[in-house]
Design a protein around this motif. Structure first.
Motif, short mmCIF file in Angstrom:
data_model
loop_
_atom_site.label_atom_id
_atom_site.label_comp_id
_atom_site.label_asym_id
_atom_site.label_seq_id
_atom_site.Cartn_x
_atom_site.Cartn_y
_atom_site.Cartn_z
N LEU A 1 0.84 -1.21 0.00
CA LEU A 1 0.00 0.00 0.00
C LEU A 1 0.87 1.26 0.00
CD1 LEU A 1 -2.81 -1.01 2.54
CD2 LEU A 1 -2.98 -0.92 0.04
N ALA A 2 1.96 1.23 0.77
CA ALA A 2 2.86 2.39 0.82
C ALA A 2 3.53 2.63 -0.53
CB ALA A 2 3.91 2.19 1.91
N LEU A 3 3.83 1.56 -1.25
CA LEU A 3 4.41 1.71 -2.59
C LEU A 3 3.37 2.31 -3.55
CD1 LEU A 3 6.31 -1.71 -2.77
CD2 LEU A 3 7.37 0.56 -2.62
N ALA A 4 2.12 1.83 -3.45
CA ALA A 4 1.06 2.32 -4.33
C ALA A 4 0.72 3.78 -4.04
CB ALA A 4 -0.20 1.45 -4.19
N ALA A 5 0.85 4.17 -2.78
CA ALA A 5 0.52 5.55 -2.39
C ALA A 5 1.71 6.49 -2.57
CB ALA A 5 0.06 5.58 -0.92
N GLY A 6 2.85 5.96 -3.01
CA GLY A 6 4.02 6.82 -3.15
C GLY A 6 4.61 7.24 -1.80
N VAL B 1 0.07 4.09 -10.95
CA VAL B 1 -1.22 4.30 -10.30
C VAL B 1 -1.90 5.49 -10.95
CG1 VAL B 1 -2.39 4.77 -8.11
CG2 VAL B 1 -0.33 3.35 -8.13
N ALA B 2 -3.10 5.28 -11.49
CA ALA B 2 -3.84 6.34 -12.16
C ALA B 2 -2.97 7.06 -13.19
CB ALA B 2 -4.40 7.33 -11.13
N GLY B 3 -2.23 6.25 -13.97
CA GLY B 3 -1.44 6.80 -15.06
C GLY B 3 -0.08 7.34 -14.65
N GLN B 4 0.22 7.34 -13.37
CA GLN B 4 1.48 7.91 -12.89
C GLN B 4 2.42 6.77 -12.45
OE1 GLN B 4 2.73 11.31 -12.50
NE2 GLN B 4 4.52 9.98 -12.26
N ALA B 5 3.57 6.66 -13.12
CA ALA B 5 4.59 5.71 -12.67
C ALA B 5 5.26 6.29 -11.43
CB ALA B 5 5.61 5.45 -13.78
#
Ligand code: ADP
Ligand code: MG
Length: 226
Positions: free
Chosen positions: A44-49, A60-64
């Motif tokens: 989750l922390a990786l997905a949330a940046g 995520v949502a188009g943003q690498a």
């Protein structure tokens, strides 16, 4: 909406984690399934940046995530991600409404008082706006935290063990509200859990299985990543 490839994370003084690839469409539901220590919160922390992958990448949502500068990450997260953390992190010093107002502050946006009331109303807790979080039940506090998570209409909702401290009735409510809220926002929903009640209730959802300790497969592995 979320896609990951060869995603790995090495804690500086901790374990190496590697994750199976994910393809989640907009509006889709993904369960991160695994026991304690299997890497759910890390994913989750990786997905949330909030953490940066050691290798591989997640979009995520188009943003690498790997291409997002650390300076841009907070603003991106505030606009894109609705995070429901395991510990809700509501400030007991502030009213419920003021806890939600902090979202605008964090995102550098002007406060929209009507939106705060609307978010609380959509989760059935508008009457709690003037209370302090310590005056709420566990289920109420979680509704407030979910209202906060979706205040800026996120594209992705990430929920970390959202039913862990709830009884059966509140757990069922929380899952219904999470799904209803995600579909109202048109958001993808990711739920990290090892709660059998969630796995049964969301039997149709896509699953990313994580393994801790000695089990083979994605998730926590021993020793350095090859
Ligand atoms: P889960 O959420 O599934 O319980 P986590 O993602 O929190 O799992 O943790 C995965 C593994 O990484 C565990 O072995 C945990 O001890 C370790 N870990 C988590 N946070 C840190 C940290 N800040 N430093 C070192 N190791 C960590
Ligand atoms: Mg966790």
């Amino acid at each position: 909406m979320i896609s990951s490839r060869a995603l790995q994370y090495q804690y500086p003084q901790g374990p190496s984690l590697r994750f199976a690839d994910v393809e989640l469409t907009q509006g889709g539901v993904l369960l991160l399934r695994g026991g304690s220590g299997s890497g759910k919160s890390t994913w989750l922390a990786l997905a949330a940046g909030l953490r940066r992958a050691t290798s591989g990448d997640i979009t995520v949502a188009g943003q690498a995530m790997g291409q997002l500068s650390s300076a841009a990450r907070d603003a991106w997260r505030a606009r894109t991600i609705g995070f429901l953390p395991q510990k809700l992190h509501l400030s007991d010093a502030l009213s419920v409404a003021d806890n939600l107002a902090l979202v605008y502050f964090a995102a550098g946006l002007p406060t929209a008082p009507g939106a705060i009331e609307a978010a609380l109303t959509s989760l059935g807790v508008a009457d709690l706006a003037r209370r302090k979080p310590w005056q709420l039940s566990g289920g109420q506090a979680q509704r407030v935290a979910l209202a906060r998570a979706v205040l800026l209409a996120p594209k992705v909702i990430l929920a970390d063990e959202p039913t862990a401290s709830l009884d059966d009735d509140n757990a069922r409510d929380a899952l219904t509200l999470l799904q209803a809220t995600a579909s109202r926002c048109g958001a993808s929903l990711v739920i990290a859990t090892h709660d059998a009640r969630v796995l049964v209730a969301l039997a149709q959802a896509q699953v990313l299985p994580l393994h801790s300790g000695e089990s083979p497969g994605p998730g926590l592995i021993d020793g350095p990543v090859p």
